[in-house]
Design an enzyme around this catalytic site. Sequence first.
Site, short mmCIF file in Angstrom:
data_model
loop_
_atom_site.label_atom_id
_atom_site.label_comp_id
_atom_site.label_asym_id
_atom_site.label_seq_id
_atom_site.Cartn_x
_atom_site.Cartn_y
_atom_site.Cartn_z
N LEU A 106 -116.98 103.76 25.60
CA LEU A 106 -116.52 102.33 25.18
C LEU A 106 -115.57 102.37 23.95
O LEU A 106 -116.00 102.20 22.84
CB LEU A 106 -117.58 101.27 25.03
CG LEU A 106 -118.05 100.49 25.95
CD1 LEU A 106 -119.41 99.66 25.65
CD2 LEU A 106 -116.89 99.64 26.40
N HIS A 107 -114.20 102.90 24.12
CA HIS A 107 -113.13 102.73 23.02
C HIS A 107 -111.85 102.42 23.49
O HIS A 107 -111.82 102.60 24.85
CB HIS A 107 -113.49 104.29 22.14
CG HIS A 107 -112.39 105.31 22.82
ND1 HIS A 107 -113.07 106.07 23.85
CD2 HIS A 107 -111.21 105.68 22.61
CE1 HIS A 107 -112.30 106.81 24.02
NE2 HIS A 107 -111.00 106.81 23.47
N ALA A 108 -111.10 102.13 22.53
CA ALA A 108 -109.65 101.80 23.13
C ALA A 108 -109.54 100.80 24.42
O ALA A 108 -110.31 99.61 24.27
CB ALA A 108 -108.99 103.19 23.39
N PRO B 93 -111.12 100.75 27.29
CA PRO B 93 -112.26 100.18 27.89
C PRO B 93 -112.81 99.18 27.11
O PRO B 93 -113.51 98.37 27.43
CB PRO B 93 -113.09 101.44 28.04
CG PRO B 93 -112.13 102.60 28.24
CD PRO B 93 -111.09 102.13 27.18
#
Length: 93
Positions: A14-16, A18
């Site tokens: 869960l980064h950028a 997403p």
Amino acid sequence: MAERRVNVGWAEGLHARPASLFVRAATATGVPVTIAKADGNPVNAASMLAVLGLGAQGGEEIVLASDAEGADAALDRLAKLVAEGLEELPETV
């Protein structure tokens, strides 16, 4: 309190992108939702900085929760988005 436990379906976690998709979806539900790692403290799911701060990795279990009216439907939609690692918001969000 309604709760859903799901594994992060995005390989990169869960980064950028997403995280951005997830935060947009959480905001669109109109229901206050929290997100947490399985062993961590919950944070506001509509906050990009809070979601990025979780550092949730691909395959890691997260917990979505809400005690608001309409929480079950909102959590179901968000759980599907996270578990399937969707690349765009489904029309039902």
